[in-house]
Design an enzyme around this catalytic site. Structure first.
Site, PDB file in Angstrom:
ATOM      1  CE  LYS A  37      40.444 -35.566 -35.446  1.00 35.72           C
ATOM      2  NZ  LYS A  37      40.909 -35.874 -34.045  1.00 35.72           N
ATOM      3  CD  GLU A  75      45.494 -34.361 -35.866  1.00 36.68           C
ATOM      4  OE1 GLU A  75      44.849 -33.602 -35.124  1.00 36.68           O
ATOM      5  OE2 GLU A  75      46.733 -34.385 -35.898  1.00 36.68           O
ATOM      6  CG  ASN A 128      37.766 -28.535 -28.132  1.00 34.51           C
ATOM      7  OD1 ASN A 128      36.917 -29.312 -28.564  1.00 34.51           O
ATOM      8  ND2 ASN A 128      38.208 -28.599 -26.886  1.00 34.51           N
ATOM      9  CB  ALA A 129      43.617 -28.237 -30.946  1.00 37.66           C
ATOM     10  CG  ASP A 145      39.848 -42.416 -30.765  1.00 36.17           C
ATOM     11  OD1 ASP A 145      40.360 -42.184 -31.871  1.00 36.17           O
ATOM     12  OD2 ASP A 145      39.764 -41.568 -29.844  1.00 36.17           O
ATOM     13  CB  THR A 163      42.054 -29.579 -34.886  1.00 36.73           C
ATOM     14  OG1 THR A 163      43.266 -29.250 -35.568  1.00 36.73           O
ATOM     15  CG2 THR A 163      41.723 -31.028 -35.152  1.00 36.73           C
ATOM     16  CG  HIS A 186      45.852 -43.108 -34.586  1.00 40.37           C
ATOM     17  ND1 HIS A 186      44.561 -43.145 -35.063  1.00 40.37           N
ATOM     18  CD2 HIS A 186      45.784 -42.427 -33.407  1.00 40.37           C
ATOM     19  CE1 HIS A 186      43.755 -42.516 -34.230  1.00 40.37           C
ATOM     20  NE2 HIS A 186      44.477 -42.078 -33.208  1.00 40.37           N
TER      21      HIS A 186
END
Length: 512
Positions: A290, A180, A376-377, A47, A337, A87
């Site tokens: 995403k 997202e 993966n979430a 990020d 995701t 964000h």
């Protein structure tokens, strides 16, 4: 066989760069990167926080900490996926630290709180700016989209040497909360808990004005946005008038609102990706976006949790293929995701369908001819999650004679930590990476094995929203195999794999 090789990236810790612009624990981080390299991991994801880089004032950028980190990643021989994170960190599942959006932007919000997403009761959400201000010059003369453009332009200028060296493979453009492309419909900071349906987030004055104008143009000035009939964050679909079976969402007025709400999200993403394409034109990188895996209430006719998030995907409509079609004009990757999840792991009351959702969304991307990637979430270290990811990575298995019929472009694993690097967890993770690589050795040059990353070409012509919405007609998804042909616990491929397989069988007996 090389065409079956799927690269694996690992997300770096959220706080690897501190809010005071310092690279945290550099010696420890370097050792962790060396461990990833020893496992043949292809790269890392990071990020790049707007709230850190441009916190001091408009266009006052400080990239120094990120340059130091990029240099370390390069020295350790890893590639990089960079997220333009417009964000806040904090308030979503897995967030352990707090990095707000820039201070000076939040100060504008103190006098004009309508720059933030707002629910029906007027509660503001400061995770990110409302898409209602995308084209409003409220930020010292700049619109939100102009701010995002200027930030990315500064990133390109300050990271030009890393871009030229091929360190950065893709730029994922943040399009909403958690990066997202969605509305912040289920914020834990406002009391949401799984599997609540969430709430619509379109009650700032800018989006209300936009909807009124749209309703007037449609010849129905009497139409309103949903109100109390849509329930609250933790309601179930059947407890609401809007989402219940045969509810308001099926009326002409309900369909008009949902089309407007979801279309605004698509236009929002399209505008920002168009600016990103201009910024990185000619660079050997891919753009990515995403899409969130809103898997709860998937087996309810309304798909209520998806609707409040901005994905208009009820039983009789495909809400994801229009997104894929929009991404196709920017040659962008669809990053999805929840690929590690199985239906059997979800509470029955949530009517959750992660497996069918993944199948639907990946199929939508492939049908529109775009590259698809995954994450993966939730944090997982077990063989069940790894095998589920592997199944979704190559849904019809290995093709020994060339590219498989279906395959993902890449996979990003959540997340680098001390827990991942513990002996047992890391041993199985290394097997997982090997299986993602189709049992091949590490391939350093991604251009040779699947889809070469070419210099970025200019986005194609804008696709009218009406043409995007033509893609909503549902089709059967591509068939997926029931199990992967490259499981991490295959036939005693290693002593650890054998032990883990036996343990898994014992565990499954107790689960039954």
């Amino acid at each position: 066989m090389e065409a079956n090789y799927v690269p694996v990236y690992v997300m770096l810790p959220l706080d690897v760069i501190s809010t005071d612009k310092q690279l945290q624990k550099p010696d420890e981080l370097r050792e962790m990167l060396k461990s990833l390299k020893s496992a043949d991991v292809d790269g890392v994801m990071l990020d790049v926080w707007w709230g850190i880089v441009e916190n001091e004032g408009p266009q006052m950028y400080d990239w120094s900490a990120y340059r130091a980190l990029f240099q370390m990643i390069k020295e350790e021989g890893l590639a990089l996926q960079a997220i333009m994170s417009f964000h806040q960190c904090g308030g979503n599942v897995g967030d352990i630290i707090y990095i707000p959006i820039p201070k000076w932007v939040r100060e504008i919000g103190e006098s004009n709180p309508d720059i933030f997403y707002t629910n029906f009761r007027g509660t503001r959400n400061e995770e990110c700016l409302s898409l209602g201000v995308d084209n409003q010059p409220l930020f010292f003369g700049r619109t939100a989209i102009e701010m995002y453009h200027d930030y990315m332009k500064s990133f390109r200028e300050n990271m030009a040497d890393f871009l030229a060296a091929g360190l950065i493979k893709d730029i994922e453009v943040g399009l909403g909360p958690a990066g997202e492309m969605r509305y912040p419909s289920y914020p834990e900071t406002q009391g949401w808990a799984f599997p609540g349906i969430g709430e619509f987030q379109c009650y700032d004055k800018y989006l209300q004005e936009d909807f009124k104008e749209a309703a007037d143009e449609a010849g129905h000035p009497e139409w309103k946005m949903p109100g109390e009939d849509a329930g609250e964050y933790n309601d179930r679909p059947e407890s609401t008038k809007f989402f219940k079976t045969n509810g308001t969402y099926l009326t002409e007025e309900g369909k008009f609102f949902l089309t407007w709400y979801s279309s605004k999200l698509i236009v929002h993403a399209d505008q920002i990706l168009d600016k990103a394409n201009l910024v990185f034109l000619g660079c050997k990188v891919k753009l990515a976006a995403k899409v969130a895996g809103i898997h709860w209430w998937y087996f309810h006719p309304s798909h209520a949790a998806e609707l409040t998030s901005g994905y208009y995907n009820p039983t009789d409509r495909d809400g994801y293929r229009p997104i894929a079609r929009m991404l196709s004009r920017h040659y962008a990757i669809l990053n999805f995701t929840c690929v590690e999840m199985r239906n059997s792991e979800q509470p029955e009351e949530a009517k959750s369908g992660p497996e069918e959702l993944v199948q639907q969304v990946l199929s939508a991307g492939w049908r529109e001819g775009i590259l698809v990637a995954c994450e993966n979430a939730l944090v997982r270290y077990d063989k069940y999650a790894y095998n589920q990811i592997l199944k979704n990575t190559r849904p019809n298995g290995i093709n020994k004679c060339g590219p498989p019929k279906l395959r993902l472009f890449g996979m990003t694993y959540l997340r680098l930590s001390d827990e991942l690097l513990k002996e047992d967890n890391f041993s199985l993770f290394k097997i997982f990476v090997k299986k993602m690589h189709a049992d091949l050795n590490y391939l350093p040059n991604s251009d040779k094995y699947f889809a070469p990353i070419e210099p970025m070409a200019r986005s194609k012509a804008e696709i009218p929203i009406e043409e995007l919405l033509e893609a909503t007609k549902p089709e059967e998804p591509y068939p997926f195999d029931s199990e992967t042909d490259m499981p991490v616990d295959a036939g005693g491929s290693s002593l650890f794999g054998t032990i883990f397989s036996v343990f898994g069988k014992i565990k499954s007996v107790f689960i039954k």
